[in-house]
Design a protein around this motif. Structure first.
Motif, PDB file in Angstrom:
ATOM      1  N   THR A 190       0.799  -1.281   0.020  1.00 23.49           N
ATOM      2  CA  THR A 190       0.027  -0.073  -0.028  1.00 23.49           C
ATOM      3  C   THR A 190       0.682   1.296  -0.032  1.00 23.49           C
ATOM      4  O   THR A 190       0.194   2.242  -0.203  1.00 23.49           O
ATOM      5  CB  THR A 190      -1.058   0.178   1.141  1.00 23.49           C
ATOM      6  OG1 THR A 190      -0.239  -0.076   2.462  1.00 23.49           O
ATOM      7  CG2 THR A 190      -1.907  -1.123   1.116  1.00 23.49           C
ATOM      8  N   PRO A 237       2.800   4.230  -1.311  1.00 21.52           N
ATOM      9  CA  PRO A 237       2.912   4.941  -2.755  1.00 21.52           C
ATOM     10  C   PRO A 237       4.236   4.844  -3.521  1.00 21.52           C
ATOM     11  O   PRO A 237       5.464   4.639  -2.853  1.00 21.52           O
ATOM     12  CB  PRO A 237       2.645   6.599  -2.259  1.00 21.52           C
ATOM     13  CG  PRO A 237       2.984   6.677  -0.829  1.00 21.52           C
ATOM     14  CD  PRO A 237       2.875   5.245  -0.295  1.00 21.52           C
ATOM     15  N   LYS A 238       4.089   4.373  -4.835  1.00 20.32           N
ATOM     16  CA  LYS A 238       5.355   3.986  -5.416  1.00 20.32           C
ATOM     17  C   LYS A 238       5.672   5.379  -6.325  1.00 20.32           C
ATOM     18  O   LYS A 238       7.013   5.485  -6.615  1.00 20.32           O
ATOM     19  CB  LYS A 238       5.011   3.025  -6.571  1.00 20.32           C
ATOM     20  CG  LYS A 238       4.528   1.901  -5.836  1.00 20.32           C
ATOM     21  CD  LYS A 238       5.288   0.901  -5.438  1.00 20.32           C
ATOM     22  CE  LYS A 238       4.810  -0.353  -4.958  1.00 20.32           C
ATOM     23  NZ  LYS A 238       4.707  -0.614  -3.405  1.00 20.32           N
ATOM     24  N   THR A 239       4.791   6.263  -6.647  1.00 20.36           N
ATOM     25  CA  THR A 239       5.207   7.521  -7.483  1.00 20.36           C
ATOM     26  C   THR A 239       4.795   8.805  -6.585  1.00 20.36           C
ATOM     27  O   THR A 239       4.096   8.660  -5.576  1.00 20.36           O
ATOM     28  CB  THR A 239       4.292   7.282  -8.709  1.00 20.36           C
ATOM     29  OG1 THR A 239       3.190   7.558  -8.450  1.00 20.36           O
ATOM     30  CG2 THR A 239       4.581   6.050  -9.444  1.00 20.36           C
ATOM     31  N   GLN A 280       2.616  10.809  -7.611  1.00 18.58           N
ATOM     32  CA  GLN A 280       1.178  10.944  -8.243  1.00 18.58           C
ATOM     33  C   GLN A 280       0.557  10.039  -6.855  1.00 18.58           C
ATOM     34  O   GLN A 280      -0.560  10.661  -6.410  1.00 18.58           O
ATOM     35  CB  GLN A 280       0.816  10.683  -9.522  1.00 18.58           C
ATOM     36  CG  GLN A 280       1.277  11.447 -10.484  1.00 18.58           C
ATOM     37  CD  GLN A 280       2.796  11.378 -10.903  1.00 18.58           C
ATOM     38  OE1 GLN A 280       3.314  10.362 -10.859  1.00 18.58           O
ATOM     39  NE2 GLN A 280       3.246  11.993 -11.693  1.00 18.58           N
ATOM     40  N   ASP A 281       1.008   8.946  -6.701  1.00 20.84           N
ATOM     41  CA  ASP A 281       0.359   8.020  -5.669  1.00 20.84           C
ATOM     42  C   ASP A 281       0.675   8.783  -4.119  1.00 20.84           C
ATOM     43  O   ASP A 281      -0.476   8.807  -3.368  1.00 20.84           O
ATOM     44  CB  ASP A 281       1.015   6.727  -5.461  1.00 20.84           C
ATOM     45  CG  ASP A 281       0.884   6.023  -6.631  1.00 20.84           C
ATOM     46  OD1 ASP A 281      -0.113   6.262  -7.465  1.00 20.84           O
ATOM     47  OD2 ASP A 281       1.496   4.754  -6.945  1.00 20.84           O
ATOM     48  N   VAL A 339      -2.729  10.007  -1.649  1.00 16.83           N
ATOM     49  CA  VAL A 339      -2.763   9.489  -0.540  1.00 16.83           C
ATOM     50  C   VAL A 339      -2.875  10.793   0.402  1.00 16.83           C
ATOM     51  O   VAL A 339      -3.758  10.740   1.418  1.00 16.83           O
ATOM     52  CB  VAL A 339      -1.676   8.667  -0.075  1.00 16.83           C
ATOM     53  CG1 VAL A 339      -1.498   8.505   1.569  1.00 16.83           C
ATOM     54  CG2 VAL A 339      -1.669   7.492  -0.917  1.00 16.83           C
TER      55      VAL A 339
END
Length: 80
Positions: A4, A6-8, A10-11, A15
């Motif tokens: 869960t 965030p990878k980027t 934008q993620d 969040v």
């Protein structure tokens, strides 16, 4: 990293926006509750003040005190 996380950017932005929206919703709910309680409390106080004023007026009438101009009070004349 957990699934869960965030990878980027934008993620992470999504969040953070979600968390901020949740905080705003909770704050608004609490504000509404406080305002509602204050309105209820205020109306109860006004009702009690009205009752108190009426009771004082009734007691003054029973005691034979009449209200004159301003704050000056004088006993009503004795009825013989």
């Amino acid at each position: 990293m957990a699934e869960t996380d965030p990878k980027t950017v934008q993620d992470l932005t999504a969040v953070v926006q979600t968390l901020l929206q949740q905080m705003q919703d909770k704050f608004q709910t609490m504000s509404d509750q406080i305002i509602g309680r204050n309105i209820l409390f205020g109306s109860q106080v006004l009702c009690r003040i009205d009752d108190l004023e009426k009771n004082i007026a009734d007691l003054m009438t029973q005691a034979g005190v009449e209200e004159l101009e301003g704050e000056n009070k004088t006993p009503a004349p004795n009825k013989s």
